[in-house]
Design an enzyme around this catalytic site. Structure first.
Site, short mmCIF file in Angstrom:
data_model
loop_
_atom_site.label_atom_id
_atom_site.label_comp_id
_atom_site.label_asym_id
_atom_site.label_seq_id
_atom_site.Cartn_x
_atom_site.Cartn_y
_atom_site.Cartn_z
N ASN A 17 0.86 -1.19 0.00
CA ASN A 17 0.00 0.00 0.00
C ASN A 17 0.89 1.24 0.00
O ASN A 17 1.53 1.56 1.00
CB ASN A 17 -0.88 -0.04 1.26
CG ASN A 17 -1.74 1.20 1.42
OD1 ASN A 17 -1.82 2.04 0.51
ND2 ASN A 17 -2.38 1.34 2.58
N TRP A 18 0.93 1.92 -1.14
CA TRP A 18 1.81 3.09 -1.27
C TRP A 18 1.26 4.31 -0.52
O TRP A 18 1.93 5.31 -0.41
CB TRP A 18 2.00 3.45 -2.74
CG TRP A 18 2.84 2.49 -3.52
CD1 TRP A 18 3.42 1.33 -3.08
CD2 TRP A 18 3.21 2.63 -4.90
NE1 TRP A 18 4.12 0.75 -4.10
CE2 TRP A 18 4.02 1.51 -5.23
CE3 TRP A 18 2.95 3.58 -5.90
CZ2 TRP A 18 4.56 1.32 -6.51
CZ3 TRP A 18 3.47 3.39 -7.17
CH2 TRP A 18 4.27 2.27 -7.46
N LYS A 19 0.00 4.27 -0.11
CA LYS A 19 -0.64 5.43 0.53
C LYS A 19 -0.46 6.65 -0.39
O LYS A 19 -0.55 6.49 -1.60
CB LYS A 19 -0.08 5.62 1.94
CG LYS A 19 -0.17 4.31 2.75
CD LYS A 19 0.16 4.44 4.20
CE LYS A 19 0.00 3.07 4.88
NZ LYS A 19 0.24 3.11 6.30
N HIS A 110 -9.34 0.95 5.46
CA HIS A 110 -8.01 1.14 6.06
C HIS A 110 -8.13 2.07 7.27
O HIS A 110 -8.94 3.00 7.26
CB HIS A 110 -7.04 1.73 5.03
CG HIS A 110 -5.62 1.70 5.51
ND1 HIS A 110 -5.12 2.64 6.37
CD2 HIS A 110 -4.62 0.81 5.29
CE1 HIS A 110 -3.86 2.33 6.65
NE2 HIS A 110 -3.52 1.23 6.00
N GLU A 112 -6.39 4.45 8.25
CA GLU A 112 -6.21 5.89 7.95
C GLU A 112 -7.49 6.48 7.36
O GLU A 112 -7.79 7.66 7.59
CB GLU A 112 -4.99 6.08 7.03
CG GLU A 112 -3.70 5.87 7.81
CD GLU A 112 -2.54 5.30 7.00
OE1 GLU A 112 -2.58 5.36 5.75
OE2 GLU A 112 -1.60 4.78 7.62
N GLU A 186 -4.64 -5.18 10.72
CA GLU A 186 -3.65 -4.11 10.83
C GLU A 186 -3.84 -3.41 12.18
O GLU A 186 -4.66 -2.48 12.30
CB GLU A 186 -3.84 -3.10 9.71
CG GLU A 186 -3.56 -3.67 8.33
CD GLU A 186 -2.95 -2.63 7.39
OE1 GLU A 186 -1.93 -2.92 6.77
OE2 GLU A 186 -3.50 -1.51 7.30
N GLY A 192 3.13 2.19 10.67
CA GLY A 192 4.06 3.32 10.49
C GLY A 192 4.83 3.68 11.75
O GLY A 192 5.44 4.74 11.82
N SER A 232 4.13 -2.21 10.06
CA SER A 232 5.59 -2.24 10.14
C SER A 232 6.17 -3.60 9.73
O SER A 232 7.16 -4.06 10.31
CB SER A 232 6.07 -1.83 11.54
OG SER A 232 5.65 -0.50 11.82
N GLY A 253 3.14 -1.12 4.15
CA GLY A 253 3.17 0.30 3.80
C GLY A 253 4.58 0.72 3.44
O GLY A 253 5.06 0.48 2.33
N GLY A 254 5.28 1.31 4.41
CA GLY A 254 6.61 1.89 4.18
C GLY A 254 7.57 1.00 3.40
O GLY A 254 8.21 1.46 2.45
P1 13P Z 1 3.44 0.31 7.51
O1 13P Z 1 3.95 -0.97 6.88
O2 13P Z 1 4.15 1.53 6.98
O3 13P Z 1 3.40 0.22 8.99
O4 13P Z 1 1.92 0.47 7.01
C1 13P Z 1 1.04 -0.59 7.13
C2 13P Z 1 -0.21 -0.25 6.43
O5 13P Z 1 -0.96 0.61 6.84
C3 13P Z 1 -0.50 -0.97 5.18
O6 13P Z 1 -1.80 -0.73 4.75
#
Ligand code: 13P
Length: 275
Positions: A17-19, A110, A112, A186, A192, A232, A253-254
């Site tokens: 997920n590139w956000k 999600h 967020e 999640e 993050g 993470s 994510g990251g």
């Molecule tokens: P991180 O891997 O950056 O913690 O993000 C997880 C995430 O929200 C994937 O959707």
């Protein structure tokens, strides 16, 4: 057809997920590097190993074009989609618009979206129901906050979010039975933050989720539904997380932003299906 890995009866899905990251040049660079870095993957493994990239809306068309250049299949998913197919919903996009781009995967619920953009269990349910009905594959995200975990409310929150966001038994059940619904656990405190759930914490939560599916929708839905871990996840902790019996993949994510680390995560998935 491949015989499924004994360790991973549902195969493994690695989704990135590139956000709100990566413009045109970075998207181009990511795919060319990622395709090179995964050239050793065997296409015949793709029934067991899924790879999915979830770029921002404006990069979906470019990303799906670039993904087609990969010998190993790469699915492309949207980060958010409205439940209505069209209408007066300024700023939104619909399932049919995505399908025109060849995109038929979407992320729903999600944390967020819940935290910053008003997503609720109810809106997540509307999206899930509509998208499954439109033939999409849906990755539905659920997870507790730190305060909820500390108050021993993890199971309660997972139950509320999961059952609140799934179509009622009977309706939309085809989406579970044919495996088009993927769940992502999640924990919000791990997203993050560099704090990862331990393999034991992840496995425990995934067992809770699978049992809920079983109780509500039956054995087949529970046995077929992939449950990803997100929060993470990195190439360093991927092996331990993927070794858990009920962890069927990762939502990253990251560590999905750089082709090199995402390719390492995919390699961890390939390794576990080969066991
Ligand atoms: P991180 O891997 O950056 O913690 O993000 C997880 C995430 O929200 C994937 O959707």
């Amino acid at each position: 057809m491949n015989t499924h890995s004994r360790k991973k009866p549902r195969g493994v899905l690695i989704a990135g997920n590139w956000k709100m990251n990566h413009g045109v040049a970075e998207t181009e660079g990511f795919f060319s590097e990622f395709i090179k870095a995964t050239s050793n993957l065997n296409k015949s493994d793709s029934s067991e190993l899924g790879v999915c990239v979830i770029p921002p809306l404006l990069r979906l068309e470019q990303a799906s074009g670039l993904a087609k250049k990969s010998p190993f299949p790469i699915a492309v998913a949207a980060q958010n989609v409205h439940w209505e197919k069209k209408g007066a919903f300024t700023g939104e996009i619909s399932g049919p618009m995505l399908k025109e781009l060849g995109v038929d995967w979407a992320l729903v619920g999600h944390s967020e979206r819940r935290q910053f953009f008003g997503e609720t269990d109810e809106t997540a349910r509307k999206r899930t129901e509509s998208l499954l009905e439109q033939g999409f594959r849906v990755i539905l995200c659920i997870g507790e906050s730190r305060a909820e975990r500390e108050a021993n409310k993890t199971t309660e929150i997972l139950t509320r979010q999961l059952l609140g966001a799934l179509p009622a038994a009977g309706q939309g059940a085809a989406g579970f039975l044919d495996g088009r619904l993927v769940l992502a656990y999640e924990p919000v405190w791990a997203i993050g933050t560099g704090l990862t759930a331990s393999p034991e914490q992840a496995e425990e939560a995934h067992q809770v989720i699978r049992k809920l599916l079983w109780d509500r929708f039956g054995l087949e839905a529970a046995a077929r539904t992939q449950i990803l871990y997100g929060g993470s996840a990195t190439p360093e902790n991927a092996d331990a997380l993927l070794s858990c019996a009920n962890v069927d993949g990762l939502l990253v994510g990251g560590a999905s932003l750089k082709a090199e680390s995402f390719a390492k995560l995919v390699a961890a998935g390939a390794k576990v299906i080969a066991l």
